[in-house]
Write a protein that holds these residues in place. Sequence first.
Motif, short mmCIF file in Angstrom:
data_model
loop_
_atom_site.label_atom_id
_atom_site.label_comp_id
_atom_site.label_asym_id
_atom_site.label_seq_id
_atom_site.Cartn_x
_atom_site.Cartn_y
_atom_site.Cartn_z
N VAL A 19 9.19 -31.67 -20.85
CA VAL A 19 9.87 -32.84 -20.30
C VAL A 19 8.91 -34.02 -20.40
CG1 VAL A 19 11.46 -31.69 -18.71
CG2 VAL A 19 9.12 -32.17 -17.98
N PHE A 30 7.75 -27.60 -18.74
CA PHE A 30 8.82 -27.61 -17.75
C PHE A 30 8.76 -26.34 -16.91
CE2 PHE A 30 13.40 -26.34 -17.16
CZ PHE A 30 13.71 -27.26 -16.18
N LYS A 34 13.14 -23.93 -12.20
CA LYS A 34 14.03 -25.02 -11.78
C LYS A 34 15.03 -25.36 -12.88
CE LYS A 34 10.35 -26.99 -8.90
NZ LYS A 34 9.43 -28.14 -8.72
N LEU A 35 15.32 -24.35 -13.70
CA LEU A 35 16.16 -24.56 -14.87
C LEU A 35 17.56 -25.06 -14.52
CD1 LEU A 35 16.06 -24.18 -17.96
CD2 LEU A 35 17.02 -21.91 -17.63
N SER A 37 18.61 -26.69 -11.97
CA SER A 37 18.64 -28.06 -11.46
C SER A 37 18.52 -29.06 -12.61
CB SER A 37 17.50 -28.28 -10.46
OG SER A 37 16.25 -28.13 -11.11
N LYS A 38 17.86 -28.65 -13.68
CA LYS A 38 17.71 -29.52 -14.85
C LYS A 38 18.95 -29.45 -15.75
CE LYS A 38 14.87 -32.42 -16.79
NZ LYS A 38 14.29 -33.56 -16.09
N ILE A 39 19.53 -28.24 -15.82
CA ILE A 39 20.74 -28.05 -16.63
C ILE A 39 21.81 -27.41 -15.74
CG2 ILE A 39 21.67 -27.13 -18.80
CD1 ILE A 39 18.84 -26.78 -19.79
N GLY A 122 14.31 -33.13 -21.54
CA GLY A 122 14.66 -34.27 -20.69
C GLY A 122 15.06 -35.52 -21.46
N LYS A 129 19.60 -28.78 -24.65
CA LYS A 129 20.61 -28.23 -23.72
C LYS A 129 21.66 -27.41 -24.45
CE LYS A 129 20.23 -31.65 -20.01
NZ LYS A 129 20.96 -32.62 -19.17
#
Length: 342
Positions: A19, A30, A34-35, A37-39, A122, A129
């Motif tokens: 990121v 990254f 917390k994957l 929350s990011k995707i 990011g 993604k």
Amino acid sequence: MSKKVSILLIYTGGTIGMVKDHPSETLRAFDFNKLVSKIPELSQLECKIESISFKNPIDSSNMNPSHWVSIATIIEEHYNRFDGFVVLQGSDTMSYSSSALSYMLENLSKPVIFTGSQLPIGDLRTDAKENLITSIQIAALQENNRAVIQEVCLYFEYKLYRANRTTKINAEHFEAFTSLNFPALVESGVHLKINQNYLLKNQKNKKLTVHKVMDTNVAIFKLFPGFSRELLQGLLNIQNLKALVFETYGAGNAPTDDWLISDLKEAIKNGLHIVNVTQCSGGSVIMGRYSTSEELKRLQLIDGGDITTEAAITKLMYLLGSGVSHKSFRTIFETSIRGELT
């Protein structure tokens, strides 16, 4: 009620796991814990996702067989707990890594899908993604409580390929990989189009066997107009060299100089395995088709057929590491063992 499919992400390093720290514009690794929350789209997938990261994530340019063994070991240790595996690494050596894993994981009955990205996760226009979401979705595909994909694959830009058929062809486009000698296994559009006829199936129901010895006493020599005898001899005389990928022109052609033929003949006599592989991204070696390959055929160079250089060099490492006898080496190499040859 069927149990929820579980997928293990294995992050080795690479752009997909980076990121951008916007104040400094630098990239940092990254936190995959917390994957979601990011995707947040991942929460829509009907599967359970866990992740493991290399303690020290590496750039794929630093990838070597010891890292392949680490990936294979992680899969081996978690094989019974998870229904599929998605390996994240940098794209530069992904075709080598995924080809190697295809040989190392014998009797595989679950998906192992390599993916990555050209832009960090990011970034506004990132491809990370889509590549990650669809890789997980494909890895989770089940039919009659069995995985639809039962081999090592590579997913990039809407297509799932057999890993040992791929080559990286572009350093800038999102469509970074191709498989010119074998069709895509799955194409991602509005729906996932699965080409069932091309999938490998583990019919034997044998237990997974993980091979962890890869012999790196191998080399690649790419022919070019004007290469010298000294250059070739320097390579052929490397101490402990056991096998050579000989990248020839077109359908397996090479110069007809007497010194070239005699040097290759001597190397083979001394026990060197030489595989004839075409330099072309697509197509096949057909020794004897032209006069410029007749001598190579007489020398009994190993016929690489339509294998990629990445699949050839890793197959040599695998076969040498497995202790295949010199007598049967040629026959086994020329046989498709993981779908790497037509």
